[in-house]
Enzyme design. Structure first.
Site: not given
Ligand code: PLP
Length: 334
Positions: A60, A85, A211, A215, A217, A311
């Site tokens: 992020k 979040s 996903e 959830g 969607d 991520s």
């Molecule tokens: C925000 C986040 C996601 C999802 O990312 P999006 O861009 O909202 O699809 C996945 N993994 C982590 C660790 C995140 O913080």
């Protein structure tokens, strides 16, 4: 929802290339790790792009920094506001600190303590709301208006999407062609950016978004051709508790992604245990979405070169221990 100002505009690989140049000195070029055990288990060659080692602990930071670095001098003086979040909040807070601007973060009262503390630690002001009864977007917009702040949403913004895509660009630069790229999916900032990179750099690569099962969607939206809205899903993947894809992310996902699949919370915990036990690293539940899909064995990956985006790594140690412990207890029950 459909004001003229939010009509999606075109989004291209060029923007990701420019974002990468803008970010190069601020982000970590995270490592790509491999595991012979994982490869044996899946029957494929897996390349884990470790954004759990990114600054502030998740990808992020890329999108947040790319967005804030493009503020005008007046926007910088006033500052930024966002709702999140957790990981986007930290990404914005750290970017604002590095670029010397004020930041206000709207966060759910039940956000993981580690994320709230980290956000405050970067010098941001935190405003709390109840994620099951209040509308975070409305609160964010109101703050933006009252204080002249610029709102940067967690995923539905081309500058955010472009920043997130730089993770996949680095992965392809480091390992070359891939047969399949697996990417966690919440609101689609990461997936839309990464899929755009794949289409440009290695068009034959299959791109799959992953996903949480409760959830789904994104999967329903992808298959029906309409953005599907759901109630806040109950899942341990708190970074993917989004209620709908974005107006900017959805068209890009529709055009550049091959499929969207789901995994269960139990499968996420299994993946967390694998990374801790075998690869000696902490990956948060949401960060395990793509890996859990590879490990589950239902997707045919045999003999393929597979990119797996990890991520993020932000999870309280107590929560990590509880999740792992719970699943260990279930396994020992007759
Ligand atoms: C925000 C986040 C996601 C999802 O990312 P999006 O861009 O909202 O699809 C996945 N993994 C982590 C660790 C995140 O913080």
């Amino acid at each position: 929802m459909s004001q003229p100002s939010s009509v999606p505009r075109t989004f291209s690989f060029d923007e990701i290339v420019q974002a990468h140049a803008r970010l190069a000195d601020a982000v970590h070029r995270t490592p790509v790790l491999t595991s012979a055990t994982a490869d044996r288990r899946v029957g494929a060659q897996l390349f884990f792009k470790c954004e759990n080692f990114q600054r502030m602990g998740a990808f992020k930071f890329r999108g947040a920094y790319n967005a804030l670095a493009q503020f005008t001098p007046q926007q910088r003086r006033r500052g930024v506001v966002t709702f999140s979040s957790g990981n986007h909040a930290q990404g914005i807070a750290l970017s604002a600190q590095l670029l010397g601007m004020p930041a206000v973060i709207v966060m759910p009262t039940d956000a993981p303590a580690i994320k709230v503390a980290a956000t405050r630690g970067y010098g941001a002001e935190v405003v709390c709301y109840d994620r099951y009864t209040e509308d975070r977007e409305a609160i964010g917009r109101q703050l933006a208006e009252e204080r002249g702040l610029t709102l940067i949403p967690p995923y539905d913004h081309p500058h955010v999407m472009a920043g997130q895509g730089t993770a996949a660009k680095e992965l392809f630069e480091d390992v070359g062609a891939l047969d399949t790229l697996l990417v966690p999916l919440g609101g689609g900032g990461l997936l839309s950016g990464c899929a755009t990179v794949a289409r440009a750099m290695h068009p034959a690569c299959r791109v799959i978004g992953v996903e949480p099962e409760t959830g789904n969607d994104g999967q329903r939206s992808f298959r029906s051709g309409q953005i599907v809205h759901i109630d806040t899903p109950k899942t341990i993947a708190d970074g993917a508790q989004t209620q709908h894809l974005g107006q900017h992310t959805f068209p890009v996902i529709q055009r550049s992604v091959d499929d969207i699949l789901t995994v269960s919370d139990a499968e996420l915990v299994e993946a967390m245990k694998f990374f801790a036990g075998r690869m000696k690293m902490i990956v948060e539940p949401t960060g395990c979405l793509a890996a859990a899909l590879a490990f589950r064995g239902q997707l045919d990956l045999s003999g393929q070169r597979v990119g797996v985006l990890l991520s993020g790594g932000n999870v309280d140690l107590a929560r990590f221990a509880a999740l792992v412990q719970e699943s260990a207890l279930q396994e020992t029950q007759p």
